[in-house]
Design a protein around this motif. Structure first.
Motif, short mmCIF file in Angstrom:
data_model
loop_
_atom_site.label_atom_id
_atom_site.label_comp_id
_atom_site.label_asym_id
_atom_site.label_seq_id
_atom_site.Cartn_x
_atom_site.Cartn_y
_atom_site.Cartn_z
N PRO A 48 -0.90 -1.32 4.21
CA PRO A 48 -0.13 -0.06 4.21
C PRO A 48 -0.64 0.91 5.28
O PRO A 48 -1.82 0.88 5.64
CB PRO A 48 -0.37 0.50 2.80
CG PRO A 48 -1.61 -0.15 2.33
CD PRO A 48 -1.70 -1.48 3.00
N GLY B 135 -1.81 6.33 2.34
CA GLY B 135 -2.14 6.35 0.92
C GLY B 135 -2.26 7.78 0.45
O GLY B 135 -2.38 8.71 1.24
N THR C 194 -4.09 5.92 -4.03
CA THR C 194 -3.08 4.91 -4.30
C THR C 194 -2.39 4.53 -3.00
O THR C 194 -2.05 5.40 -2.20
CB THR C 194 -2.03 5.43 -5.31
OG1 THR C 194 -2.69 5.72 -6.54
CG2 THR C 194 -0.95 4.41 -5.57
N VAL C 195 -2.20 3.23 -2.80
CA VAL C 195 -1.46 2.71 -1.65
C VAL C 195 -0.33 1.82 -2.15
O VAL C 195 -0.44 1.21 -3.21
CB VAL C 195 -2.37 1.92 -0.68
CG1 VAL C 195 -3.38 2.83 -0.01
CG2 VAL C 195 -3.07 0.78 -1.38
N SER C 196 0.76 1.77 -1.40
CA SER C 196 1.87 0.89 -1.72
C SER C 196 1.78 -0.32 -0.79
O SER C 196 1.91 -0.19 0.43
CB SER C 196 3.20 1.62 -1.53
OG SER C 196 4.28 0.77 -1.88
N SER D 120 3.15 -3.82 0.60
CA SER D 120 4.34 -4.66 0.74
C SER D 120 3.93 -6.12 0.85
O SER D 120 2.93 -6.44 1.50
CB SER D 120 5.13 -4.27 1.99
OG SER D 120 5.58 -2.94 1.89
N SER E 31 -4.00 -4.93 -8.65
CA SER E 31 -2.72 -4.81 -9.35
C SER E 31 -2.72 -5.68 -10.60
O SER E 31 -3.56 -6.57 -10.75
CB SER E 31 -1.57 -5.26 -8.44
OG SER E 31 -1.61 -6.67 -8.28
N ASP F 110 8.92 -7.16 -1.41
CA ASP F 110 8.70 -6.30 -2.56
C ASP F 110 7.45 -5.48 -2.30
O ASP F 110 6.78 -5.67 -1.28
CB ASP F 110 8.54 -7.15 -3.83
CG ASP F 110 8.96 -6.41 -5.10
OD1 ASP F 110 9.13 -5.17 -5.04
OD2 ASP F 110 9.10 -7.07 -6.13
N SER F 111 7.10 -4.56 -3.18
CA SER F 111 5.87 -3.79 -3.03
C SER F 111 5.31 -3.44 -4.39
O SER F 111 6.03 -3.39 -5.39
CB SER F 111 6.11 -2.53 -2.20
OG SER F 111 6.97 -1.65 -2.89
N LEU F 112 4.01 -3.21 -4.41
CA LEU F 112 3.30 -2.78 -5.60
C LEU F 112 2.36 -1.64 -5.23
O LEU F 112 1.75 -1.67 -4.16
CB LEU F 112 2.44 -3.91 -6.18
CG LEU F 112 3.10 -4.97 -7.03
CD1 LEU F 112 2.08 -6.04 -7.39
CD2 LEU F 112 3.69 -4.37 -8.28
N ASP F 113 2.25 -0.65 -6.11
CA ASP F 113 1.26 0.40 -5.93
C ASP F 113 -0.06 -0.08 -6.48
O ASP F 113 -0.13 -0.61 -7.59
CB ASP F 113 1.68 1.68 -6.66
CG ASP F 113 2.86 2.38 -5.98
OD1 ASP F 113 3.13 2.06 -4.80
OD2 ASP F 113 3.48 3.23 -6.62
N THR G 68 -4.08 1.25 -7.02
CA THR G 68 -5.00 2.38 -7.02
C THR G 68 -6.42 1.85 -6.90
O THR G 68 -6.81 0.92 -7.59
CB THR G 68 -4.86 3.19 -8.31
OG1 THR G 68 -3.52 3.70 -8.38
CG2 THR G 68 -5.84 4.35 -8.36
#
Length: 138
Positions: A33, A36, A46-48, A50, A81, A91-94, A96
């Motif tokens: 990413p 953040g 937190t980062v998203s 991809s 995650s 897709d993406s996930l956050d 932390t």
């Protein structure tokens, strides 16, 4: 007998190719990413993230971060995650990550980040590691 042997060899070779094609289809990718968001006065961020992975697979994402802060101290942290199902597309996930080590807080600015994606189908798992920089902001 030779005909049977050749037939078995051809069938075995076709099965090997089919298996190799299946293994190649279990491909995944992850992107570091660019930015953040700091949490709780820098206690974490937190980062998203991809990613892409084959439909029917599952993934887990792990993040390690380090940032030089005042007086040349280093804030470090990591997070991961929950397991997610792949949809076959992007897709993406956050994710932390929390301050660790000496619990030095993260600050606004650039941090080094390493993202590890583990993708598993019913037979194998694949690990991908990417590293780069992330801009942390409030």
């Amino acid at each position: 007998m030779k005909t049977l042997s050749r037939t078995c060899s051809a069938v075995g070779f076709a099965a090997l190719l089919a298996f190799a094609g299946t293994a190649a289809a279990h491909a995944a990718s992850v992107t570091v990413p660019d930015e953040g968001t700091l949490l709780a006065d820098g206690a974490g961020a937190t980062v998203s993230v991809s990613f892409e992975c084959s439909s029917g697979s599952t993934i887990n994402i792990f993040v390690d971060a380090a940032q030089t802060v005042d007086d040349n101290r280093v804030a470090t942290g990591n997070g991961f995650s929950s397991t997610a199902d792949c949809n076959g597309g992007e897709d993406s996930l956050d994710v932390t990550f929390l301050a660790a080590g000496d619990y030095v807080a993260f600050e606004e600015g650039t941090a080094a980040i390493r993202v590890v994606l583990i993708s598993c189908d019913t037979q194998t798992c694949e690990q991908i590691i990417e590293a780069g920089e992330v801009d942390l902001t409030e």
